[in-house]
Design a protein around this motif. Structure first.
Motif, PDB file in Angstrom:
ATOM      1  N   THR A 150       0.842  -1.208   0.000  1.00  0.00           N
ATOM      2  CA  THR A 150       0.000   0.000   0.000  1.00  0.00           C
ATOM      3  C   THR A 150       0.876   1.257   0.000  1.00  0.00           C
ATOM      4  O   THR A 150       0.617   2.207  -0.753  1.00  0.00           O
ATOM      5  CB  THR A 150      -0.917  -0.008   1.238  1.00  0.00           C
ATOM      6  N   VAL A 151       1.898   1.274   0.851  1.00  0.00           N
ATOM      7  CA  VAL A 151       2.817   2.430   0.920  1.00  0.00           C
ATOM      8  C   VAL A 151       3.446   2.680  -0.447  1.00  0.00           C
ATOM      9  O   VAL A 151       3.460   3.816  -0.948  1.00  0.00           O
ATOM     10  CB  VAL A 151       3.911   2.196   1.992  1.00  0.00           C
ATOM     11  N   LYS A 152       3.923   1.602  -1.068  1.00  0.00           N
ATOM     12  CA  LYS A 152       4.571   1.711  -2.382  1.00  0.00           C
ATOM     13  C   LYS A 152       3.599   2.302  -3.396  1.00  0.00           C
ATOM     14  O   LYS A 152       3.944   3.207  -4.184  1.00  0.00           O
ATOM     15  CB  LYS A 152       5.018   0.310  -2.834  1.00  0.00           C
ATOM     16  N   GLU A 153       2.373   1.799  -3.359  1.00  0.00           N
ATOM     17  CA  GLU A 153       1.322   2.226  -4.285  1.00  0.00           C
ATOM     18  C   GLU A 153       1.047   3.731  -4.114  1.00  0.00           C
ATOM     19  O   GLU A 153       1.011   4.488  -5.105  1.00  0.00           O
ATOM     20  CB  GLU A 153       0.066   1.422  -3.957  1.00  0.00           C
ATOM     21  N   LYS A 154       0.851   4.139  -2.878  1.00  0.00           N
ATOM     22  CA  LYS A 154       0.530   5.547  -2.581  1.00  0.00           C
ATOM     23  C   LYS A 154       1.691   6.455  -2.985  1.00  0.00           C
ATOM     24  O   LYS A 154       1.480   7.555  -3.495  1.00  0.00           O
ATOM     25  CB  LYS A 154       0.233   5.734  -1.087  1.00  0.00           C
ATOM     26  N   ALA A 155       2.918   5.996  -2.715  1.00  0.00           N
ATOM     27  CA  ALA A 155       4.096   6.792  -3.090  1.00  0.00           C
ATOM     28  C   ALA A 155       4.114   6.992  -4.607  1.00  0.00           C
ATOM     29  O   ALA A 155       4.402   8.089  -5.110  1.00  0.00           O
ATOM     30  CB  ALA A 155       5.362   6.085  -2.623  1.00  0.00           C
ATOM     31  N   GLN A 157       1.518   6.973  -6.599  1.00  0.00           N
ATOM     32  CA  GLN A 157       0.458   7.933  -6.950  1.00  0.00           C
ATOM     33  C   GLN A 157       0.922   9.366  -6.672  1.00  0.00           C
ATOM     34  O   GLN A 157       0.688  10.278  -7.476  1.00  0.00           O
ATOM     35  CB  GLN A 157      -0.815   7.636  -6.130  1.00  0.00           C
ATOM     36  N   ALA A 158       1.579   9.584  -5.546  1.00  0.00           N
ATOM     37  CA  ALA A 158       2.055  10.923  -5.180  1.00  0.00           C
ATOM     38  C   ALA A 158       3.061  11.426  -6.223  1.00  0.00           C
ATOM     39  O   ALA A 158       2.999  12.589  -6.664  1.00  0.00           O
ATOM     40  CB  ALA A 158       2.694  10.881  -3.791  1.00  0.00           C
TER      41      ALA A 158
END
Length: 182
Positions: A150-155, A157-158
């Protein structure tokens, strides 16, 4: 999980101790009873032998009047009979002692069996507890893995948003420059 395993193992050990104690008590009780019976039986047989001797002695006295020969014969019979009865009494004592020994052995055997079963049960419970601990660890690892995803995914997206923003800013600046030039 480890606490649970410790607790279960402790309970199992208690059970082993308890059952072994019960089995030993039962064996002792049985041995005592058998020995008591043997002594009582021996007493009865000895009493019978004494009775017989007394009886035959009475007959011998009678026979003295009739003749010394007969008296000797009766006395001999009495002694032989007493010897037989005494032998039987000894035999009975020996037999009962054997039974008592057997009972003690049986009791010990039973105690050993019960203790073995309890130990197996404790091992089983400990195994289950270990299994639970392992399951928990696996679950924790899985959740951590998902979080990292999830962290990787959000990063990602950012980063995309930042790039988009920069492109937009560049575009707007370009338009402004055009306007100024005009």
């Amino acid at each position: 999980g480890a606490d649970k395993a410790r607790k279960v193992a402790g309970q199992a050990a208690e059970t082993v101790k308890e059952k072994a104690g019960q089995a030993a008590d039962a064996a002792k009780e049985k041995a005592r009873k058998v020995a008591g019976e043997a002594a009582a039986d021996a007493k009865v047989k000895a009493g019978q032998a004494a009775e017989t001797v007394k009886e035959k002695a009475g007959e011998a006295k009678e026979a003295v009047k009739e003749g010394a020969e007969k008296a000797r014969k009766v006395a001999g019979e009495a002694a032989a009979d007493a010897k037989v009865k005494a032998g039987q009494a000894a035999e009975t004592v020996k037999e009962k002692a054997g039974e008592a020994k057997e009972a003690v052995k049986e009791g010990a055997e039973k105690a050993r069996k019960v203790a073995g079963e309890a130990a197996a049960d404790a091992k089983d419970k400990a195994g289950q507890a270990a299994e639970t601990v392992k399951e928990g660890a696996d679950k924790a690892r899985k959740v951590a893995g998902q979080a990292a995803e999830t962290v990787k995914e959000k990063a990602g997206q950012a980063a995309d948003a930042a790039k988009e923003g920069a492109d937009k800013a560049r575009k707007v600046a370009g338009q402004a420059a055009e306007t100024v030039k005009e």
